[in-house]
Design an enzyme around this catalytic site. Structure first.
Site, PDB file in Angstrom:
ATOM      1  N   GLU A   1       0.804  -1.223   0.000  1.00 34.80           N
ATOM      2  CA  GLU A   1       0.000   0.000   0.000  1.00 34.80           C
ATOM      3  C   GLU A   1       0.839   1.276   0.000  1.00 34.80           C
ATOM      4  OE1 GLU A   1      -0.317  -1.758   4.277  1.00 34.80           O
ATOM      5  OE2 GLU A   1      -0.130  -2.489   2.222  1.00 34.80           O
ATOM      6  N   SER A   2       2.081   1.189   0.434  1.00 30.38           N
ATOM      7  CA  SER A   2       2.950   2.367   0.443  1.00 30.38           C
ATOM      8  C   SER A   2       3.368   2.796  -0.954  1.00 30.38           C
ATOM      9  CB  SER A   2       4.201   2.083   1.281  1.00 30.38           C
ATOM     10  OG  SER A   2       4.824   0.892   0.840  1.00 30.38           O
TER      11      SER A   2
END
Length: 480
Positions: A323-324
């Protein structure tokens, strides 16, 4: 001609932060976190008592579960309010929240990162269905973590016959960000950083609200050769703090790992897992991933899926994402989480969540602390601490298929309970969305149905009544 960014020491730059400001801090665990700046802020408060009454705004958890990262903010008087996505890496902050000494909100990481762009554009907030029917919904607690926290920062709306949540914009007055290089005009690049994060919207939000942006960089160069490599333009940067590599480790786990910033056509090896409950769960969860899938693996138990895939030669069949922002490669773990080994691409975190929220994930494999009879899941509340949801809510609501992984019990206590402490994934809503949801343990596999959880598999060597049903606080449907 505009004035260039001021080159200052960390102490000099931090002295420019006014009391009462809202301070947004970039980073993911330790990657991209401006450790020199947050340490200087703590030091100044201890020595002078200023700045005080700050509001801390952050998206991903940042810390080492001890002293670094957002733990530097954990002083009564230094902060009055925290709006954050994940709390477990900064336990000192969590202690203040649980003791009712600060106002504390827990919102989805993806919401907070995308909301920064709305704040930068001075729009009235983010309208989304992420968080609907969870504890973040104002119909429940509105993401408020204690009695001291009273102001509603999220509201329900009815638009085109559907229910939505509006997360309200809050002005950002100070942005604390990190990059690798700056040129003399303050343009920032992130050559050695393992992620991009949300540095640009933080800087834009602070600047557009009349605030200041302080950037920690490893060094200053005469010129950045490629303008396309600039992640934050110098027009947004007020102060440059040169670390020289001090308090500028790539992550809180490693000083620098080239694997996080290069791609590779070659295979990536992972250690072989010993036979264990963890491996049993990872092996079963891997069966749900199909060739060509775009995948997100949660931290902890779900990481075993990548290890089993590497061991069985399946790692190249699908694409792992974090998700980063990393896409492809193999997600790093522990204090390196947020980076990936040999990623194909690294995009900014808000854009990654745009892709996730729009249904880009074929499947997500996530952890679970507690599960109830309707298939709802708690991942944020433990007996002795509040972990926060991080990116879980965005991912769990958007993936087409979901696999929740957990051991059947934890320290002799049931995981399948009558009532969970916080609803982070709402089973009935997920089923209504058409999501396919499994719950994989070392003893059994259950699936989400219109009538709640249904037991569909039992692992070899376990007795249905004694080892499964008698160890649950509710009776599932049984289809064997």
């Amino acid at each position: 001609m505009r004035a260039p960014a001021i080159i200052a020491t960390a102490d000099e730059a931090i002295a420019a932060i006014p009391s009462g400001a809202t301070v947004a801090v970039g980073g993911f665990v330790g990657a991209g976190h401006p450790e020199m700046l947050t340490a200087a802020l703590e030091r100044r408060f201890i020595e002078t008592g200023t700045p005080n009454d700050l509001t801390l705004y952050y998206c991903a958890g940042q810390g080492d579960r001890a002293e670094r990262g957002l733990n530097h903010f954990a002083h009564v008087g230094l902060i009055k309010r925290v709006i954050g996505g994940h709390w477990n890496l900064a336990p000192k902050l969590g202690t203040l929240a649980l003791a009712n000494e600060i106002e504390a909100y827990n919102f989805p990481q993806g919401v907070l990162s995308v909301l920064l762009r709305e704040i930068a554009a001075k729009r009235p907030g983010l309208i989304t269905q992420v968080g609907l029917n969870t504890f973040i919904d104002p119909a429940q607690s509105g993401g408020r973590m204690n009695a001291r926290t009273t102001e509603p920062l999220v509201e329900r709306l009815e638009l085109d016959g559907q229910t939505w949540l509006r997360y309200k914009s809050v002005p950002i007055h100070v942005g604390l960000i990190r990059a690798t290089y700056a040129d003399k005009r303050g343009n920032l690049s992130m050559d050695k950083e393992g992620l991009i994060g949300e540095v640009l919207p933080i800087a834009q939000a602070a600047k557009n609200h009349g605030g200041i942006v302080i950037a920690q960089v490893e060094r200053i160069v005469d010129q950045l050769p490629d303008p396309k490599s600039v992640r934050v333009p110098g027009i947004l940067v007020d102060y440059l703090v040169v670390s020289g590599g001090v308090q500028h480790d790539q992550t809180f786990g490693e000083v620098f790992n080239e694997d996080f910033v290069v791609t590779s056509d070659g295979g990536f090896t992972l250690p072989t897992m010993p036979e264990s409950e963890r491996k049993i769960i990872g092996t079963r969860a891997l069966r749900e991933i199909r060739e060509g899938d775009i995948v997100n693996l949660g931290i902890g138990l779900p990481e075993s899926v990548a290890m089993v895939a590497a061991e069985t030669g399946r790692l190249s069949e699908f694409t792992l994402t974090v998700e980063s922002g990393p896409i492809g490669g193999v997600p790093a773990s522990g204090l390196n989480f947020g980076c990936s080994h040999f990623p194909e691409a690294i995009i900014d975190q808000p854009s990654q969540f745009d892709f996730y929220d729009g249904g880009g994930l074929d499947i997500a494999v996530l952890g679970a602390v507690e599960v109830d009879a309707e298939g709802s899941v708690n991942v944020t509340s433990f007996a002795d601490r509040f972990a926060g949801v991080g990116g879980f809510v965005n991912i769990a609501q958007s993936a087409r298929r979901l696999v929740f992984c957990c051991t059947f019990q934890a320290k002799g206590q049931p995981k399948f309970v009558r009532q969970i402490q916080h609803v982070c994934f709402h089973g009935p809503t997920g089923f209504a969305r058409g999501q396919q949801v499994l719950y994989v343990t070392e003893r059994a596999v259950l699936e989400l149905t219109a009538g709640g959880l249904r037991l569909i598999e039992i692992s070899e060597g376990y007795d249905l009544q004694k080892d499964i049903l008698d160890q649950m606080e509710f009776a599932p449907l049984v289809a064997l």
